[in-house]
Design a protein around this motif. Sequence first.
Motif, PDB file in Angstrom:
ATOM      1  N   LYS A 106     -57.640  79.135 -23.262  1.00  0.00           N
ATOM      2  CA  LYS A 106     -58.279  79.414 -21.819  1.00  0.00           C
ATOM      3  C   LYS A 106     -59.039  78.175 -21.331  1.00  0.00           C
ATOM      4  O   LYS A 106     -59.534  78.582 -20.131  1.00  0.00           O
ATOM      5  N   ASN A 107     -59.140  77.101 -22.051  1.00  0.00           N
ATOM      6  CA  ASN A 107     -59.982  75.939 -21.913  1.00  0.00           C
ATOM      7  C   ASN A 107     -61.351  76.423 -21.449  1.00  0.00           C
ATOM      8  O   ASN A 107     -61.948  75.871 -20.546  1.00  0.00           O
ATOM      9  N   VAL A 108     -61.941  77.152 -22.405  1.00  0.00           N
ATOM     10  CA  VAL A 108     -63.359  77.193 -22.005  1.00  0.00           C
ATOM     11  C   VAL A 108     -64.378  76.306 -23.033  1.00  0.00           C
ATOM     12  O   VAL A 108     -64.038  76.200 -24.140  1.00  0.00           O
ATOM     13  N   ILE A 109     -65.468  75.841 -22.283  1.00  0.00           N
ATOM     14  CA  ILE A 109     -65.963  74.608 -22.987  1.00  0.00           C
ATOM     15  C   ILE A 109     -67.445  75.220 -23.330  1.00  0.00           C
ATOM     16  O   ILE A 109     -68.065  76.034 -22.214  1.00  0.00           O
ATOM     17  N   ARG A 110     -68.124  75.156 -24.230  1.00  0.00           N
ATOM     18  CA  ARG A 110     -69.384  75.530 -24.733  1.00  0.00           C
ATOM     19  C   ARG A 110     -70.321  74.493 -24.179  1.00  0.00           C
ATOM     20  O   ARG A 110     -70.070  73.332 -24.429  1.00  0.00           O
ATOM     21  N   GLY A 111     -71.124  74.916 -23.512  1.00  0.00           N
ATOM     22  CA  GLY A 111     -72.298  73.993 -23.275  1.00  0.00           C
ATOM     23  C   GLY A 111     -73.850  74.366 -23.517  1.00  0.00           C
ATOM     24  O   GLY A 111     -74.050  75.685 -23.583  1.00  0.00           O
ATOM     25  N   LYS A 112     -74.875  73.642 -23.543  1.00  0.00           N
ATOM     26  CA  LYS A 112     -76.150  73.726 -23.837  1.00  0.00           C
ATOM     27  C   LYS A 112     -76.982  73.250 -22.789  1.00  0.00           C
ATOM     28  O   LYS A 112     -76.677  72.019 -22.533  1.00  0.00           O
ATOM     29  N   LEU A 113     -77.880  73.883 -22.067  1.00  0.00           N
ATOM     30  CA  LEU A 113     -78.732  73.261 -20.945  1.00  0.00           C
ATOM     31  C   LEU A 113     -80.050  73.534 -21.187  1.00  0.00           C
ATOM     32  O   LEU A 113     -80.572  74.692 -21.578  1.00  0.00           O
ATOM     33  N   THR A 114     -80.985  72.504 -21.587  1.00  0.00           N
ATOM     34  CA  THR A 114     -82.294  72.615 -21.843  1.00  0.00           C
ATOM     35  C   THR A 114     -83.170  72.052 -20.843  1.00  0.00           C
ATOM     36  O   THR A 114     -83.030  71.067 -20.188  1.00  0.00           O
ATOM     37  N   THR A 115     -84.175  73.044 -20.452  1.00  0.00           N
ATOM     38  CA  THR A 115     -84.766  72.656 -19.296  1.00  0.00           C
ATOM     39  C   THR A 115     -86.375  73.050 -19.592  1.00  0.00           C
ATOM     40  O   THR A 115     -86.510  73.518 -20.688  1.00  0.00           O
ATOM     41  N   ALA A 116     -87.361  72.293 -18.935  1.00  0.00           N
ATOM     42  CA  ALA A 116     -88.846  72.629 -19.432  1.00  0.00           C
ATOM     43  C   ALA A 116     -89.376  73.797 -18.922  1.00  0.00           C
ATOM     44  O   ALA A 116     -90.164  74.254 -19.442  1.00  0.00           O
TER      45      ALA A 116
END
Length: 179
Positions: A106-116
């Motif tokens: 399904k072309n699913v990409i895992r990502g991570k977003l880190t914010t303050a």
Amino acid sequence: MNTGVISVRYARALLKSAIDTKSEELVYRDMTLLAKNYIDVPQLRQTIDNPMLEAEKKQMLLVTACGGEEASSLTKAFISLVLKEGRESMIQFMANSYVTLYRKQKNVIRGKLTTAVQLSPETEQRMKSMVENRTNGRVEFESEVNPDIIGGFIMEYDTYRMDASVKTRLNTILNTLKK
């Protein structure tokens, strides 16, 4: 035969059945939850691997780990088959294999977003859309708040990493001044 080969075969068969019944998204949710529960609850593996525990109780426990009543009928049937074949010790690997195969198909990409600080849902959705447009895939973001980065953000997906944090910028300036 080794665990990896068996797990992938079961996962492929499950994915094919899920696609045929148009329930691949539901089964993906169930298998993701099962894999997560195996990590979060180490006693789950010990209990499922216990030869003294009856198959009905193992079935109930595994269905609960997949979301209980929310688990799809295909997931329940799959768990029943795995128990019938005596392969319950491999079900964690089967779940992980299904998740991997589904994401690839399904072309699913895992990502991570880190914010303050915690981002608004609108801002997080804009970041997610930006990555989806760039990769032509669907993105599953894991958001994390880390006050140590002071401000800005760190975004990671696939092999890409964008560090726009204030902490990194300050360290870069500090290192430049030391030279």
